[in-house]
Design a protein around this motif. Structure first.
Motif, PDB file in Angstrom:
ATOM      1  N   TYR A 430      97.957  90.443  12.845  1.00  0.00           N
ATOM      2  CA  TYR A 430      97.452  91.143  14.027  1.00  0.00           C
ATOM      3  C   TYR A 430      96.134  91.784  13.601  1.00  0.00           C
ATOM      4  O   TYR A 430      95.169  91.083  13.330  1.00  0.00           O
ATOM      5  CB  TYR A 430      98.484  92.148  14.519  1.00  0.00           C
ATOM      6  N   ASN A 431      96.082  93.087  13.501  1.00  0.00           N
ATOM      7  CA  ASN A 431      94.884  93.699  12.933  1.00  0.00           C
ATOM      8  C   ASN A 431      94.816  93.450  11.424  1.00  0.00           C
ATOM      9  O   ASN A 431      93.749  93.335  10.840  1.00  0.00           O
ATOM     10  CB  ASN A 431      94.858  95.188  13.241  1.00  0.00           C
ATOM     11  N   ASN A 432      95.977  93.375  10.806  1.00  0.00           N
ATOM     12  CA  ASN A 432      96.114  92.971   9.407  1.00  0.00           C
ATOM     13  C   ASN A 432      97.176  91.889   9.338  1.00  0.00           C
ATOM     14  O   ASN A 432      97.801  91.554  10.355  1.00  0.00           O
ATOM     15  CB  ASN A 432      96.501  94.162   8.519  1.00  0.00           C
ATOM     16  N   ALA A 433      97.384  91.364   8.150  1.00  0.00           N
ATOM     17  CA  ALA A 433      98.430  90.354   7.955  1.00  0.00           C
ATOM     18  C   ALA A 433      99.604  90.992   7.228  1.00  0.00           C
ATOM     19  O   ALA A 433      99.416  91.718   6.241  1.00  0.00           O
ATOM     20  CB  ALA A 433      97.899  89.165   7.159  1.00  0.00           C
ATOM     21  N   LEU A 434     100.801  90.745   7.721  1.00  0.00           N
ATOM     22  CA  LEU A 434     102.030  91.203   7.081  1.00  0.00           C
ATOM     23  C   LEU A 434     102.764  89.983   6.544  1.00  0.00           C
ATOM     24  O   LEU A 434     103.133  89.091   7.319  1.00  0.00           O
ATOM     25  CB  LEU A 434     102.911  91.956   8.082  1.00  0.00           C
ATOM     26  N   ILE A 435     102.960  89.934   5.228  1.00  0.00           N
ATOM     27  CA  ILE A 435     103.619  88.799   4.583  1.00  0.00           C
ATOM     28  C   ILE A 435     104.928  89.292   3.972  1.00  0.00           C
ATOM     29  O   ILE A 435     104.933  90.212   3.152  1.00  0.00           O
ATOM     30  CB  ILE A 435     102.732  88.160   3.495  1.00  0.00           C
ATOM     31  N   PHE A 576      90.706  92.603  21.465  1.00  0.00           N
ATOM     32  CA  PHE A 576      91.923  91.789  21.527  1.00  0.00           C
ATOM     33  C   PHE A 576      93.135  92.704  21.419  1.00  0.00           C
ATOM     34  O   PHE A 576      93.158  93.627  20.604  1.00  0.00           O
ATOM     35  CB  PHE A 576      91.932  90.771  20.374  1.00  0.00           C
ATOM     36  N   TRP A 577      94.134  92.474  22.249  1.00  0.00           N
ATOM     37  CA  TRP A 577      95.389  93.229  22.150  1.00  0.00           C
ATOM     38  C   TRP A 577      96.547  92.293  22.468  1.00  0.00           C
ATOM     39  O   TRP A 577      96.364  91.229  23.079  1.00  0.00           O
ATOM     40  CB  TRP A 577      95.397  94.445  23.063  1.00  0.00           C
ATOM     41  N   ALA A 578      97.723  92.661  22.027  1.00  0.00           N
ATOM     42  CA  ALA A 578      98.897  91.802  22.176  1.00  0.00           C
ATOM     43  C   ALA A 578     100.097  92.633  22.589  1.00  0.00           C
ATOM     44  O   ALA A 578     100.145  93.855  22.361  1.00  0.00           O
ATOM     45  CB  ALA A 578      99.185  91.051  20.873  1.00  0.00           C
ATOM     46  N   PRO A 663     105.523  82.663  25.759  1.00  0.00           N
ATOM     47  CA  PRO A 663     105.401  82.930  24.322  1.00  0.00           C
ATOM     48  C   PRO A 663     106.163  84.187  23.915  1.00  0.00           C
ATOM     49  O   PRO A 663     106.388  85.093  24.729  1.00  0.00           O
ATOM     50  CB  PRO A 663     103.893  83.104  24.119  1.00  0.00           C
ATOM     51  N   THR A 664     106.557  84.238  22.677  1.00  0.00           N
ATOM     52  CA  THR A 664     107.228  85.440  22.168  1.00  0.00           C
ATOM     53  C   THR A 664     106.310  86.645  22.262  1.00  0.00           C
ATOM     54  O   THR A 664     106.743  87.748  22.618  1.00  0.00           O
ATOM     55  CB  THR A 664     107.661  85.218  20.715  1.00  0.00           C
ATOM     56  N   SER A 665     105.045  86.437  21.967  1.00  0.00           N
ATOM     57  CA  SER A 665     104.056  87.503  22.053  1.00  0.00           C
ATOM     58  C   SER A 665     102.800  86.939  22.706  1.00  0.00           C
ATOM     59  O   SER A 665     102.377  85.825  22.386  1.00  0.00           O
ATOM     60  CB  SER A 665     103.738  88.060  20.663  1.00  0.00           C
ATOM     61  N   ILE A 666     102.219  87.703  23.636  1.00  0.00           N
ATOM     62  CA  ILE A 666     101.044  87.269  24.385  1.00  0.00           C
ATOM     63  C   ILE A 666      99.854  88.114  23.955  1.00  0.00           C
ATOM     64  O   ILE A 666      99.961  89.342  23.815  1.00  0.00           O
ATOM     65  CB  ILE A 666     101.277  87.405  25.898  1.00  0.00           C
ATOM     66  N   GLY A 667      98.723  87.460  23.739  1.00  0.00           N
ATOM     67  CA  GLY A 667      97.495  88.160  23.379  1.00  0.00           C
ATOM     68  C   GLY A 667      96.440  87.995  24.459  1.00  0.00           C
ATOM     69  O   GLY A 667      96.381  86.959  25.124  1.00  0.00           O
ATOM     70  N   ILE A 668      95.608  89.024  24.635  1.00  0.00           N
ATOM     71  CA  ILE A 668      94.517  88.988  25.604  1.00  0.00           C
ATOM     72  C   ILE A 668      93.214  89.286  24.869  1.00  0.00           C
ATOM     73  O   ILE A 668      93.116  90.273  24.138  1.00  0.00           O
ATOM     74  CB  ILE A 668      94.738  89.999  26.742  1.00  0.00           C
ATOM     75  N   GLY A 710     110.410  94.435  31.140  1.00  0.00           N
ATOM     76  CA  GLY A 710     109.977  95.328  30.077  1.00  0.00           C
ATOM     77  C   GLY A 710     108.794  94.759  29.330  1.00  0.00           C
ATOM     78  O   GLY A 710     108.652  93.542  29.178  1.00  0.00           O
ATOM     79  N   ILE A 711     107.897  95.649  28.880  1.00  0.00           N
ATOM     80  CA  ILE A 711     106.709  95.271  28.110  1.00  0.00           C
ATOM     81  C   ILE A 711     106.646  96.165  26.879  1.00  0.00           C
ATOM     82  O   ILE A 711     106.757  97.392  26.982  1.00  0.00           O
ATOM     83  CB  ILE A 711     105.426  95.419  28.941  1.00  0.00           C
ATOM     84  N   GLN A 712     106.442  95.549  25.723  1.00  0.00           N
ATOM     85  CA  GLN A 712     106.332  96.273  24.458  1.00  0.00           C
ATOM     86  C   GLN A 712     104.998  95.932  23.821  1.00  0.00           C
ATOM     87  O   GLN A 712     104.702  94.774  23.531  1.00  0.00           O
ATOM     88  CB  GLN A 712     107.468  95.883  23.510  1.00  0.00           C
ATOM     89  N   LEU A 713     104.132  96.953  23.621  1.00  0.00           N
ATOM     90  CA  LEU A 713     102.852  96.734  22.966  1.00  0.00           C
ATOM     91  C   LEU A 713     103.071  96.435  21.491  1.00  0.00           C
ATOM     92  O   LEU A 713     103.934  97.034  20.840  1.00  0.00           O
ATOM     93  CB  LEU A 713     101.944  97.958  23.129  1.00  0.00           C
ATOM     94  N   GLU A 714     102.273  95.497  20.968  1.00  0.00           N
ATOM     95  CA  GLU A 714     102.348  95.197  19.539  1.00  0.00           C
ATOM     96  C   GLU A 714     101.812  96.378  18.744  1.00  0.00           C
ATOM     97  O   GLU A 714     100.748  96.926  19.043  1.00  0.00           O
ATOM     98  CB  GLU A 714     101.536  93.945  19.202  1.00  0.00           C
ATOM     99  N   GLU A 715     102.565  96.769  17.744  1.00  0.00           N
ATOM    100  CA  GLU A 715     102.164  97.897  16.912  1.00  0.00           C
ATOM    101  C   GLU A 715     101.196  97.417  15.833  1.00  0.00           C
ATOM    102  O   GLU A 715     101.454  96.401  15.168  1.00  0.00           O
ATOM    103  CB  GLU A 715     103.394  98.525  16.269  1.00  0.00           C
TER     104      GLU A 715
END
Length: 728
Positions: A430-435, A576-578, A663-668, A710-715
């Motif tokens: 997202y803003n960073n990568a989580l591995i 960009f936000w998701a 999609p599981t998560s939508i980005g704009i 329901g809508i959940q913003l990506e953290e």
């Protein structure tokens, strides 16, 4: 050499050699026969398109034929000795190439053998070696290499009177070399010989016309695309290629030359990349050498510890054996002394004999009583003789069978380190990568090294970046936007490391992440919407008031959209936000809207105006479609019932092209300066839909819900995010 016999596939290379773009001394590895490991001599093109020396083909066939006959001879008479030659004689090699040659009537001639270049079996067919093309192009390059290697050795004129002069030209038609004077004499102007083809001094002369090996009087003038080899017109008319697709020689020449030219230009253009990869390989070699020395030192340390333990146990066991031996010998010595006392005039017997000489009765009785007990005990011991100790040391035999078996199975610890596996479901960007990764032997690994690198559009690989990690997850920051990154991880135990995991490819968002929360003041309807305390999740609930108002359906009652927007507006730049839309959601609209349009929506009386018939309400009444070609101050797409609905296009009304799985998560992605908004599938970072939008006013992330949803913003991904999820 792949495709070495296709017409003039080395023609372009020869041009580069002539122009000096490629040094001839650097191509030696391409001119080595895979069988004899020497420079090609009269190379032939095998059906697999690799080249091999004429002599090497004969040797391979003869060797395999000898092996075949040996097996047959051994099966018929296993006791008969046979001497096998390490290499066939030249006489046999000459005989094997003769047409119709057979060793005997029972053993067929071998025509199938493994190619030394690719190790695939190749069948030469009925004609055998005679059906193979001679690779004149490769032969010419080899000869040029030989000439470059022996540049100091001149080629002498073949027609000069002794002593011959150094040649300056070689005639390909005459197959001879000439000095300037002889060339003028034997190729006078105005004659046919003046039209002969001449080149620089050479000893390699090849025919000007390539003839068909199956129809020896026919010229090669076609190219079989199926067999990938030149053919003549008789091969096409009634030969083995009659049903194959063929093309003209000029077309094949042009096609193959363009293909080879592009490939060579690409390789030459990638010289910098090749050098960087060579540097990377040199670093890996140095790292391997250092790691190997460290591993060797650790192995020596482990074995020295084993030696110390063995020496300690050895000393302990030997001390125990010596102590037992001494104790037993002492017992035997005492028993020997006791029995020696029973001998006459020695010890107890001698003492008893002296006591018997006593004449005083009272004194005798006083002494003889104790003496009699000792004599009686000695007498009993004679009757039942038993050694005082055992001579066997069976209890002191060291059993090392189990330890010997374990030492025999002693192996490297690295073979026991499992390869970590990256968890694709828990890894994201997202803003960073989580591995996140999983390691079956987590407690046995001291640390991990996470490697990542950017993959360019032309698939050029960048150097790996390394991060040492103690746990099984890591947040990677400072990644470039709209780029593909490859991630992999390996485990370390001391200096021993496991192989790298399978690579995970992630695509970063096309713009910086825009952080915002839901606005609880502007237009928020707390009767229908439920906002959590963090203001990053909103739910729509069908309240009791809607149930009571169901009676009004008959008189035109409608269910309205409940809007909620972000608490921060956008006035410039790319953002960009998701977010995630819950799967149970009935109808949700997501997108962007301008401040003036939001004021119009949020301040309209709910019971007076129906959004179904309002021109630019954002409801799926077709208002978006009506204004599709014009730039409007908002764009909302519909999501619900596990579907993603793409707005209609004036040129396409097919419903199957408009409905996609949600999609599981939508980005704009909003490009404010260019006035363009795009909707993305976050799982694959794929653009699903984009269009122009009027950004003349402040733009806000906009959402609308109807019914349950329901809508959940990506953290945003941060170190705290990682700690929180590890605690969970």
């Amino acid at each position: 050499m792949s495709e070495s016999g296709e017409i003039n596939e080395f023609g372009y290379i020869m041009e580069l050699l002539a122009k000096g773009k490629v040094s001839i001394k650097n191509i030696e590895r391409e001119l080595i026969c895979p069988a004899c490991k020497e420079l090609f001599t009269h190379p032939l093109i095998l059906p697999c398109q690799h080249s091999i020396c004429h002599k090497c083909v004969k040797e391979l066939l003869l060797t395999l034929d000898d092996s075949f006959n040996e097996v047959g001879s051994d099966n018929s008479n296993q006791s008969s000795p046979r001497l096998r030659l390490s290499s066939p004689s030249m006489d046999k090699i000459d005989r094997i190439s003769r047409p119709g040659w057979k060793r005997n009537s029972l053993t067929p001639k071998t025509t199938t053998f493994p190619c030394p270049g690719c190790e695939h079996n190749v069948d030469l067919g009925e004609r055998g070696i005679n059906g193979l093309f001679r690779n004149f192009t490769l032969e010419t390059i080899v000869e040029r290499y030989r000439q470059a290697a022996r540049a100091a050795t001149a080629i002498m004129c073949d027609l000069c009177k002794p002593p011959p002069q150094e040649s300056t030209k070689s005639c390909m038609d005459c197959s001879a070399s000439y000095c300037n004077e002889c060339f003028k004499i034997y190729h006078p102007w105005g004659t046919v010989k003046a039209q002969h083809e001449y080149v620089g001094p050479t000893t390699n002369f090849r025919p000007k016309i390539l003839m068909c090996p199956e129809h020896e009087t026919e010229r090669i003038n076609m190219y079989c695309e199926l067999c990938r080899r030149p053919v003549c017109h008789l091969c096409k008319l009634g030969g083995n290629h009659s049903n194959h697709r063929v093309t003209t020689m000029s077309t094949a020449y042009k096609t193959l030359k363009e293909k080879l030219s592009k490939d060579i230009d690409y390789l030459i253009g990638k010289e910098g990349q090749v050098k960087s990869q060579i540097s990377e390989l040199n670093l890996l070699m140095k790292e391997t050498e250092c790691n190997g020395e460290r591993a060797k030192e650790e192995a020596i340390t482990h074995f020295e510890k084993l030696f110390e333990i063995l020496e300690e146990r050895k000393s302990s066991v030997l001390r125990a054996i010596d102590a037992s031996k001494k104790l037993r010998l002492d017992k035997f010595q005492t028993q020997v002394e006791e029995y020696q006392g029973l001998l006459e005039n020695n010890g107890l017997v001698g003492y008893a004999q002296e006591v018997l000489k006593e004449t005083d009765q009272s004194c005798f009785v006083q002494t003889a009583k104790q003496l009699h007990l000792r004599i009686h005990k000695a007498t009993e011991s004679l009757k039942s003789f038993r050694p005082a100790a055992q001579t066997s040391f069976e209890d002191y035999v060291v059993n090392t069978s189990k330890q010997t078996e374990l030492l025999g199975e002693l192996s490297f610890f690295s073979s026991g380190i499992d390869v970590p596996e990256i968890n694709e479901d828990q890894s994201k960007v997202y803003n960073n990568a989580l591995i996140n990764w999983h390691h079956p032997e987590k407690d046995k690994a001291d640390s991990y090294v996470l490697e990542y690198r950017k993959i360019n559009k032309d698939e050029e690989m960048m150097p790996w970046n390394e991060i040492e990690v103690c746990g099984t997850s890591k947040v990677v920051s400072d990644l470039e936007e709209n780029c593909h990154y490859a991630f992999r991880v390996r485990a370390y135990k001391g200096s021993i490391c496991s192989p790298c995991s399978r690579e995970l490819i992630l695509h970063t968002p096309p713009a910086p992440v825009f952080s915002f929360l839901f606005d609880e003041k502007c237009g928020y309807n707390n009767e229908h919407l439920l906002l959590n305390l963090k203001r990053d999740r909103v739910e729509s609930r069908a309240g009791f008031n809607i149930l009571l108002a169901a009676e009004r359906i008959q008189v035109g009652y409608y269910t309205s959209l409940d809007y909620i927007i972000g608490d921060i507006g956008i006035t410039k730049g790319k953002h960009f936000w998701a977010f995630r839309v819950e799967p149970y959601s009935y109808l949700v609209k997501v997108g962007v809207a301008s401040s003036d349009k939001l004021q119009e929506w949020l301040h309209s009386p709910r019971d007076a105006v129906s959004p179904r018939y309002e021109q630019d309400s954002g409801h799926d009444s077709g208002s978006e479609d009506a204004c599709f070609d014009s730039s409007q101050p908002f764009t909302l797409v519909t999501v619900g019932m596990k579907k993603f609905f793409i707005p209609k296009s004036p040129t396409s009304n097919e419903p199957e092209n408009r409905v996609l799985p949600m999609p599981t998560s939508i980005g704009i992605f909003l490009d404010y300066d260019k006035g363009r908004v795009s909707f993305y599938d976050m799982d694959h970072m794929k653009c699903l839909y984009e269009r122009q939008v009027d950004c003349s006013h402040t733009m806000y992330p906009a959402f609308a819900l109807m019914g349950s949803g329901g809508i959940q913003l990506e953290e945003p991904i941060t170190a705290k995010y990682l700690d929180y999820h590890e605690d969970m």
